[in-house]
Design a protein around this motif. Structure first.
Motif, short mmCIF file in Angstrom:
data_model
loop_
_atom_site.label_atom_id
_atom_site.label_comp_id
_atom_site.label_asym_id
_atom_site.label_seq_id
_atom_site.Cartn_x
_atom_site.Cartn_y
_atom_site.Cartn_z
N GLU A 31 18.62 42.70 -12.66
CA GLU A 31 19.97 43.02 -12.17
C GLU A 31 21.05 42.34 -13.00
N LEU A 32 20.86 41.08 -13.29
CA LEU A 32 21.85 40.37 -14.12
C LEU A 32 21.84 40.90 -15.55
N ALA A 33 20.68 41.28 -16.06
CA ALA A 33 20.62 41.88 -17.39
C ALA A 33 21.43 43.18 -17.42
N ARG A 34 21.30 43.99 -16.36
CA ARG A 34 22.08 45.25 -16.29
C ARG A 34 23.57 44.98 -16.22
N ARG A 35 23.96 43.96 -15.47
CA ARG A 35 25.39 43.62 -15.37
C ARG A 35 25.96 43.22 -16.73
N LYS A 36 25.07 42.70 -17.59
CA LYS A 36 25.51 42.29 -18.93
C LYS A 36 25.35 43.40 -19.96
N GLY A 37 25.01 44.62 -19.50
CA GLY A 37 24.97 45.78 -20.39
C GLY A 37 23.61 46.19 -20.90
N SER A 38 22.56 45.49 -20.50
CA SER A 38 21.22 45.85 -20.94
C SER A 38 20.55 46.70 -19.85
N PRO A 39 19.73 47.68 -20.24
CA PRO A 39 19.07 48.49 -19.22
C PRO A 39 18.00 47.74 -18.43
N ASP A 40 17.54 46.60 -18.93
CA ASP A 40 16.49 45.82 -18.27
C ASP A 40 16.41 44.47 -18.97
N ILE A 41 15.50 43.61 -18.50
CA ILE A 41 15.26 42.36 -19.21
C ILE A 41 14.66 42.68 -20.58
N PHE A 42 14.73 41.72 -21.50
CA PHE A 42 14.17 41.95 -22.84
C PHE A 42 13.60 40.66 -23.38
N MET A 43 12.67 40.82 -24.33
CA MET A 43 11.93 39.70 -24.92
C MET A 43 12.86 38.80 -25.74
N ASN A 44 12.59 37.49 -25.65
CA ASN A 44 13.38 36.55 -26.44
C ASN A 44 12.77 36.37 -27.84
N ILE A 45 13.54 35.79 -28.73
CA ILE A 45 13.11 35.65 -30.12
C ILE A 45 11.92 34.69 -30.26
N LEU A 46 11.83 33.71 -29.38
CA LEU A 46 10.72 32.76 -29.49
C LEU A 46 9.39 33.41 -29.15
N THR A 47 9.39 34.32 -28.20
CA THR A 47 8.16 35.06 -27.89
C THR A 47 7.79 35.96 -29.06
N THR A 48 8.78 36.63 -29.61
CA THR A 48 8.53 37.47 -30.79
C THR A 48 7.96 36.63 -31.93
N ASN A 49 8.54 35.47 -32.15
CA ASN A 49 8.07 34.57 -33.20
C ASN A 49 6.60 34.19 -32.97
N GLY A 50 6.26 33.88 -31.74
CA GLY A 50 4.88 33.54 -31.41
C GLY A 50 3.92 34.70 -31.63
N LEU A 51 4.36 35.92 -31.31
CA LEU A 51 3.50 37.10 -31.51
C LEU A 51 3.30 37.39 -33.00
N VAL A 52 4.33 37.16 -33.80
CA VAL A 52 4.19 37.32 -35.25
C VAL A 52 3.17 36.30 -35.77
N GLY A 53 3.28 35.06 -35.30
CA GLY A 53 2.33 34.03 -35.69
C GLY A 53 0.90 34.38 -35.28
N ARG A 54 0.74 34.91 -34.08
CA ARG A 54 -0.57 35.34 -33.62
C ARG A 54 -1.13 36.42 -34.53
N TYR A 55 -0.28 37.36 -34.91
CA TYR A 55 -0.72 38.45 -35.79
C TYR A 55 -1.28 37.89 -37.11
N ILE A 56 -0.58 36.91 -37.65
CA ILE A 56 -1.01 36.30 -38.91
C ILE A 56 -2.34 35.56 -38.73
N THR A 57 -2.45 34.74 -37.70
CA THR A 57 -3.68 33.97 -37.52
C THR A 57 -4.84 34.85 -37.05
N ASP A 58 -4.55 35.95 -36.36
CA ASP A 58 -5.62 36.90 -36.05
C ASP A 58 -6.22 37.47 -37.34
N HIS A 59 -5.37 37.69 -38.33
CA HIS A 59 -5.83 38.27 -39.59
C HIS A 59 -6.52 37.23 -40.48
N PHE A 60 -5.88 36.09 -40.68
CA PHE A 60 -6.38 35.10 -41.63
C PHE A 60 -7.32 34.07 -41.01
#
Length: 125
Positions: A31-60
């Motif tokens: 609800e607060l995300a919608r009040r601020k103009g977003s259609p819903d909650i969204f992922m933060n950059i730190l989670t994205t950063n962690g998922l990118v790191g996971r992708y790399i370590t899954d591969h290597f």
């Protein structure tokens, strides 16, 4: 590098925000995300950063060491979408690789990253 599909759930978004101590309401309160103009909650950059790191370590492998991660965000990751991470090894020099990672979702490119990783002994790109 093989693609990695990540289901973007409400739980992933909220848990990632809490784990990284990011208490901004746009990452946990629809609800607060919608009040601020977003259609819903969204992922933060730190989670994205962690998922990118996971992708790399899954591969290597778990002994690969991330030395540098440069991230640029684009389209938000909203609940119910799927983010597909893909990667291209751009350079290997000695025991270090530079990898370009792109994460796309249903509305566009969520993340573009360049990752410098030290490869484990005997590791291949």
């Amino acid at each position: 590098m093989a693609p990695l599909e990540i289901e973007v759930t409400r739980t992933l978004i909220v848990a990632g925000a809490l784990a990284s101590r990011d208490y901004q309401d746009v990452h946990h309160d629809p609800e607060l995300a919608r009040r601020k103009g977003s259609p819903d909650i969204f992922m933060n950059i730190l989670t994205t950063n962690g998922l990118v790191g996971r992708y790399i370590t899954d591969h290597f492998g778990p002994h690969a060491v991330l030395r540098k991660v440069v991230i640029r965000l684009g389209a938000p990751n909203y609940p119910g979408d799927i983010m597909v991470l893909t990667g291209t090894v751009e350079e290997v020099s000695g025991g270090t690789a530079t990898v370009r990672v792109v994460g796309a979702n249903g509305i566009g490119r969520h993340v573009t990253a360049t990752v410098t990783v030290t490869l484990p002994a005997g590791g291949a790109a």
